[in-house]
Scaffold this active site. Sequence first.
Site, PDB file in Angstrom:
ATOM      1  N   HIS A   1      -5.745   1.397   0.502  1.00  0.00           N
ATOM      2  CA  HIS A   1      -5.520   0.087  -0.101  1.00  0.00           C
ATOM      3  C   HIS A   1      -6.841  -0.639  -0.314  1.00  0.00           C
ATOM      4  CE1 HIS A   1      -4.704  -4.317   0.440  1.00  0.00           C
ATOM      5  NE2 HIS A   1      -3.837  -4.056  -0.512  1.00  0.00           N
TER       6      HIS A   1
ATOM      7  N   GLU B   1      -8.586   0.786  -3.294  1.00  0.00           N
ATOM      8  CA  GLU B   1      -7.958   0.283  -4.534  1.00  0.00           C
ATOM      9  C   GLU B   1      -8.568  -1.056  -4.943  1.00  0.00           C
ATOM     10  OE1 GLU B   1      -4.717  -2.721  -5.353  1.00  0.00           O
ATOM     11  OE2 GLU B   1      -3.839  -1.136  -4.111  1.00  0.00           O
ATOM     12  N   HIS B   2      -8.726  -1.956  -3.976  1.00  0.00           N
ATOM     13  CA  HIS B   2      -9.316  -3.269  -4.262  1.00  0.00           C
ATOM     14  C   HIS B   2     -10.756  -3.131  -4.761  1.00  0.00           C
ATOM     15  CE1 HIS B   2      -6.687  -6.564  -2.369  1.00  0.00           C
ATOM     16  NE2 HIS B   2      -5.938  -5.482  -2.479  1.00  0.00           N
TER      17      HIS B   2
ATOM     18  N   GLU C   1      -4.825 -11.394   3.652  1.00  0.00           N
ATOM     19  CA  GLU C   1      -3.618 -10.827   3.048  1.00  0.00           C
ATOM     20  C   GLU C   1      -2.709 -10.233   4.123  1.00  0.00           C
ATOM     21  OE1 GLU C   1      -2.587  -7.042   0.159  1.00  0.00           O
ATOM     22  OE2 GLU C   1      -4.447  -8.151  -0.213  1.00  0.00           O
TER      23      GLU C   1
END
Length: 433
Positions: A67, A70-71, A142
Amino acid sequence: MEIVQYEQFGEKMYKEKLINGLEVNILPKEGYHKTYGILTTDYGSLDNKFVPLHKTKMEQVPDGVAHFLEHKLFEKKDHDAFDLFGHYGADANAFTSFTNTSYLFSTVNYPQKNLEILLDFVQDPYFNAKSVEKEKGIIGQEIKMYEDDVEWRFYFGILKNLYPNHPLSVDIAGTVDSIEQITVQNLYDCYQTFYHPSNMNLFVTGAIDPEETLKLIRANQAKKQFASDAEIKRAELPNDETGKDIIPYRMLELDTQRPKAAVGIKGLDEVPEGRNGLIYKMQVEMLLWLLFSDTSVNYTRLYNEGIIDDSFDFTFQLERSFHYASITSDTDNPERFCHDIIDILENAEQLLKGQYQQFNLAKKEMIGRQIHAMNSLEGIANQYSGHLFTGATIFDKVAIVQKMKFEEVLLVCRSFLRSEAVSVYQILPKEGS
């Protein structure tokens, strides 16, 4: 180039595996103004233990790297890929799942230019220590936000019951502690191992010319240098086929107005490989539909008795290395809900006997839903199976449902619905909330 004809729907898909291994699928749609493209790698949050490219020993990276990666791929040394997409009139996004990471764009303008931007930014990683440290703070916030989200806690609650010793029980984004351990080297190791074109597929659909689009993709890839294709060696994930690792019951008190209850079923049976895996998946979905859809006897009874309401839902997920079902609802009587759902599961085969008419109606309903989804570019592209079901598309699903037999659903009922595979998770309101 291979052309796959779906004559029943008047569709043609153009397929090619490039020299570098990238699988390309192009589906032109007449009468559409929009183009949608999605580039996916067979790599997700579960893949945290593997042999990095050019190394020989298995290594483990912190939870949440997929993840995090991905960012970071959107951010380059002198620009952000989001700004480029915006300049050419496209909306862009990305998402990470347990087994895949996907990057996508949607546009009415400059489809070829936006397709090049998609390929170029994903295939040109740039990570540095300063930006990685900054991103840790952003993703940390987040994660904390999701920790305060009752629905998210509910979703992962049943997963932790079913897979307590499996990375599936860990949030896709990782934890605040795990992302603090992520290094630039972790990102490059994961990128170089899993983002090789041979581990990726590209699906483009909409207002495009397939020949011109494929020519553009070939030229784009030919300009780039990639490491030699190497076998990806992932660690074997824990898989207790007896169900002894399942946590039968857990309860959590949170600030919520109403109780939430979930009954989960861990897949202890063996899933067939390739396209047969998709057939199995759709048979289980049919099984759950017959037992719990809003046209079923079970749903009507539970609804009329006030045990469930419009929040009631059932899902089945099958991915690389795992499959499970969950039946959930907000309910004022969580104990009764769980008791009744488990009773239905334990007596499912007896309850289904003789339901040939309901089965035939359900087939029509499932086919209708698939055909409706064919009107959506996102629905078409996002349902492409990639490696999981050897390239099956949304168009293949209709044929599977049409050929499905009631006796096959009963067989799946016996193999999948097992008492030792069941778990219960509840969220109850804190006293005074």
